[in-house]
Design a protein around this motif. Structure first.
Motif, PDB file in Angstrom:
ATOM      1  N   GLU A 126       0.814  -1.217   0.000  1.00  0.00           N
ATOM      2  CA  GLU A 126       0.000   0.000   0.000  1.00  0.00           C
ATOM      3  C   GLU A 126       0.849   1.268   0.000  1.00  0.00           C
ATOM      4  O   GLU A 126       0.307   2.369   0.025  1.00  0.00           O
ATOM      5  N   LEU A 127       2.156   1.134  -0.025  1.00  0.00           N
ATOM      6  CA  LEU A 127       3.047   2.289   0.081  1.00  0.00           C
ATOM      7  C   LEU A 127       3.704   2.649  -1.237  1.00  0.00           C
ATOM      8  O   LEU A 127       3.936   1.808  -2.093  1.00  0.00           O
ATOM      9  N   ARG A 128       3.998   3.932  -1.355  1.00  0.00           N
ATOM     10  CA  ARG A 128       4.832   4.453  -2.444  1.00  0.00           C
ATOM     11  C   ARG A 128       5.970   5.185  -1.754  1.00  0.00           C
ATOM     12  O   ARG A 128       5.734   6.094  -0.951  1.00  0.00           O
ATOM     13  N   HIS A 140       0.903   6.919   1.527  1.00  0.00           N
ATOM     14  CA  HIS A 140      -0.039   5.830   1.818  1.00  0.00           C
ATOM     15  C   HIS A 140      -1.445   6.329   1.500  1.00  0.00           C
ATOM     16  O   HIS A 140      -1.839   7.395   1.944  1.00  0.00           O
ATOM     17  N   ASP A 141      -2.184   5.569   0.714  1.00  0.00           N
ATOM     18  CA  ASP A 141      -3.556   5.941   0.312  1.00  0.00           C
ATOM     19  C   ASP A 141      -3.611   7.310  -0.348  1.00  0.00           C
ATOM     20  O   ASP A 141      -4.529   8.095  -0.113  1.00  0.00           O
ATOM     21  N   GLY A 142      -2.616   7.637  -1.164  1.00  0.00           N
ATOM     22  CA  GLY A 142      -2.611   8.899  -1.893  1.00  0.00           C
ATOM     23  C   GLY A 142      -2.199  10.100  -1.065  1.00  0.00           C
ATOM     24  O   GLY A 142      -2.110  11.204  -1.582  1.00  0.00           O
ATOM     25  N   ARG A 143      -1.959   9.912   0.218  1.00  0.00           N
ATOM     26  CA  ARG A 143      -1.534  11.015   1.093  1.00  0.00           C
ATOM     27  C   ARG A 143      -0.115  10.745   1.582  1.00  0.00           C
ATOM     28  O   ARG A 143       0.317   9.600   1.671  1.00  0.00           O
ATOM     29  N   GLU A 144       0.567  11.812   1.920  1.00  0.00           N
ATOM     30  CA  GLU A 144       1.923  11.666   2.406  1.00  0.00           C
ATOM     31  C   GLU A 144       1.894  11.223   3.867  1.00  0.00           C
ATOM     32  O   GLU A 144       1.334  11.900   4.730  1.00  0.00           O
ATOM     33  N   ALA A 145       2.472  10.061   4.147  1.00  0.00           N
ATOM     34  CA  ALA A 145       2.540   9.547   5.515  1.00  0.00           C
ATOM     35  C   ALA A 145       3.711  10.189   6.255  1.00  0.00           C
ATOM     36  O   ALA A 145       3.696  10.268   7.480  1.00  0.00           O
ATOM     37  N   GLY A 146       4.714  10.653   5.515  1.00  0.00           N
ATOM     38  CA  GLY A 146       5.842  11.301   6.159  1.00  0.00           C
ATOM     39  C   GLY A 146       6.992  11.549   5.221  1.00  0.00           C
ATOM     40  O   GLY A 146       7.162  10.864   4.219  1.00  0.00           O
ATOM     41  N   THR A 147       7.746  12.586   5.539  1.00  0.00           N
ATOM     42  CA  THR A 147       9.024  12.861   4.898  1.00  0.00           C
ATOM     43  C   THR A 147      10.051  12.799   6.005  1.00  0.00           C
ATOM     44  O   THR A 147       9.934  13.506   7.005  1.00  0.00           O
ATOM     45  N   MET A 148      11.032  11.936   5.849  1.00  0.00           N
ATOM     46  CA  MET A 148      11.984  11.694   6.916  1.00  0.00           C
ATOM     47  C   MET A 148      13.408  11.941   6.463  1.00  0.00           C
ATOM     48  O   MET A 148      13.776  11.564   5.360  1.00  0.00           O
ATOM     49  N   LEU A 149      14.161  12.556   7.342  1.00  0.00           N
ATOM     50  CA  LEU A 149      15.592  12.727   7.129  1.00  0.00           C
ATOM     51  C   LEU A 149      16.274  11.613   7.921  1.00  0.00           C
ATOM     52  O   LEU A 149      16.164  11.546   9.140  1.00  0.00           O
ATOM     53  N   LEU A 150      16.925  10.714   7.199  1.00  0.00           N
ATOM     54  CA  LEU A 150      17.526   9.544   7.832  1.00  0.00           C
ATOM     55  C   LEU A 150      18.963   9.820   8.249  1.00  0.00           C
ATOM     56  O   LEU A 150      19.667  10.604   7.619  1.00  0.00           O
ATOM     57  N   GLU A 151      19.375   9.196   9.325  1.00  0.00           N
ATOM     58  CA  GLU A 151      20.707   9.400   9.890  1.00  0.00           C
ATOM     59  C   GLU A 151      21.802   8.916   8.940  1.00  0.00           C
ATOM     60  O   GLU A 151      22.773   9.613   8.705  1.00  0.00           O
ATOM     61  N   GLN A 152      21.645   7.715   8.375  1.00  0.00           N
ATOM     62  CA  GLN A 152      22.646   7.161   7.474  1.00  0.00           C
ATOM     63  C   GLN A 152      22.429   7.754   6.082  1.00  0.00           C
ATOM     64  O   GLN A 152      21.309   7.772   5.584  1.00  0.00           O
ATOM     65  N   PRO A 153      23.483   8.233   5.410  1.00  0.00           N
ATOM     66  CA  PRO A 153      23.334   8.908   4.128  1.00  0.00           C
ATOM     67  C   PRO A 153      22.687   8.063   3.022  1.00  0.00           C
ATOM     68  O   PRO A 153      21.909   8.572   2.238  1.00  0.00           O
ATOM     69  N   SER A 154      22.988   6.776   2.951  1.00  0.00           N
ATOM     70  CA  SER A 154      22.455   5.959   1.860  1.00  0.00           C
ATOM     71  C   SER A 154      21.211   5.171   2.257  1.00  0.00           C
ATOM     72  O   SER A 154      20.727   4.351   1.476  1.00  0.00           O
ATOM     73  N   ALA A 155      20.666   5.417   3.431  1.00  0.00           N
ATOM     74  CA  ALA A 155      19.535   4.632   3.937  1.00  0.00           C
ATOM     75  C   ALA A 155      18.275   4.811   3.101  1.00  0.00           C
ATOM     76  O   ALA A 155      17.525   3.852   2.908  1.00  0.00           O
ATOM     77  N   ALA A 156      18.030   6.005   2.580  1.00  0.00           N
ATOM     78  CA  ALA A 156      16.800   6.248   1.804  1.00  0.00           C
ATOM     79  C   ALA A 156      16.760   5.358   0.567  1.00  0.00           C
ATOM     80  O   ALA A 156      15.730   4.735   0.274  1.00  0.00           O
ATOM     81  N   ARG A 157      17.872   5.281  -0.164  1.00  0.00           N
ATOM     82  CA  ARG A 157      17.915   4.407  -1.350  1.00  0.00           C
ATOM     83  C   ARG A 157      17.779   2.934  -0.965  1.00  0.00           C
ATOM     84  O   ARG A 157      17.110   2.155  -1.637  1.00  0.00           O
ATOM     85  N   GLU A 158      18.422   2.559   0.122  1.00  0.00           N
ATOM     86  CA  GLU A 158      18.341   1.175   0.584  1.00  0.00           C
ATOM     87  C   GLU A 158      16.895   0.807   0.955  1.00  0.00           C
ATOM     88  O   GLU A 158      16.402  -0.258   0.578  1.00  0.00           O
ATOM     89  N   ILE A 159      16.207   1.688   1.664  1.00  0.00           N
ATOM     90  CA  ILE A 159      14.817   1.439   2.050  1.00  0.00           C
ATOM     91  C   ILE A 159      13.935   1.329   0.819  1.00  0.00           C
ATOM     92  O   ILE A 159      13.074   0.445   0.743  1.00  0.00           O
TER      93      ILE A 159
END
Length: 169
Positions: A126-128, A140-159
């Motif tokens: 159900e996620l994008r 989630h469901d066409g709405r933004e569930a969150g924008t997060m700044l992750l501690e590890q630099p490459s974590a966003a791509r990994e997730i």
């Protein structure tokens, strides 16, 4: 049901305490032996170190035990990622509390935790998810569930890669 949950959390606390106390005492004893300290000095250093490490390990084990209660049968944790808080606290958290916010990926869902409080949990199909440098945008469901700044630099791509592998778009 509540007794089973309490027992699991107690076991997680006990395991966390035992492992961290053992590792801390082993390190102190090893250092004392290499430094040539007398046995009583090694014991005097190992006892309080083991006690403090055991207490900290119990707190960490409790947190893991509470978080694992929401897992469905057969679901496993793929990774836990530290999310920077939206604002800087006046006083930093104590070391035994761990990071304030963490994003946890499982084989079926994505979860947002504030220490031991589950803020949200959404099934991966159900996620994008979108990576923008170190930031991760979750819809989630066409709405933004969150924008997060992750501690590890490459974590966003990994997730993003893990989430797509398990059904997210």
């Amino acid at each position: 049901m509540n007794r089973v949950r309490d027992r699991r959390i107690r076991l997680a606390r006990l395991f966390g305490a035992a492992v961290t106390a053992f590792l801390a005492v082993t390190a102190v004893v090893g250092f004392g032996i290499r430094a040539g300290l007398p046995w009583w000095a090694v014991v005097a250093g190992a006892l309080p170190t083991g006690g403090l490490a055991g207490w900290t390990g119990a707190q960490i084990g409790r947190q893991h035990g509470i978080r694992n209660e929401v897992l469905e049968p057969g679901e496993t944790v793929l990774g836990t990622y530290t999310v920077r808080p939206p604002y800087t606290e006046h006083t930093p958290p104590a070391a035994h509390e761990g990071p304030q916010y963490q994003l946890r990926m499982t084989t079926r869902s994505m979860e947002m935790w504030e220490r031991t409080a589950l803020l949200w949990r959404h099934p991966l199909p159900e996620l994008r998810v979108i990576a923008e440098g170190p930031r991760l945008r979750i819809h989630h469901d066409g709405r933004e569930a969150g924008t997060m700044l992750l501690e590890q630099p490459s974590a966003a791509r990994e997730i993003c890669g893990v989430a797509r592998r398990y059904g997210a778009s």
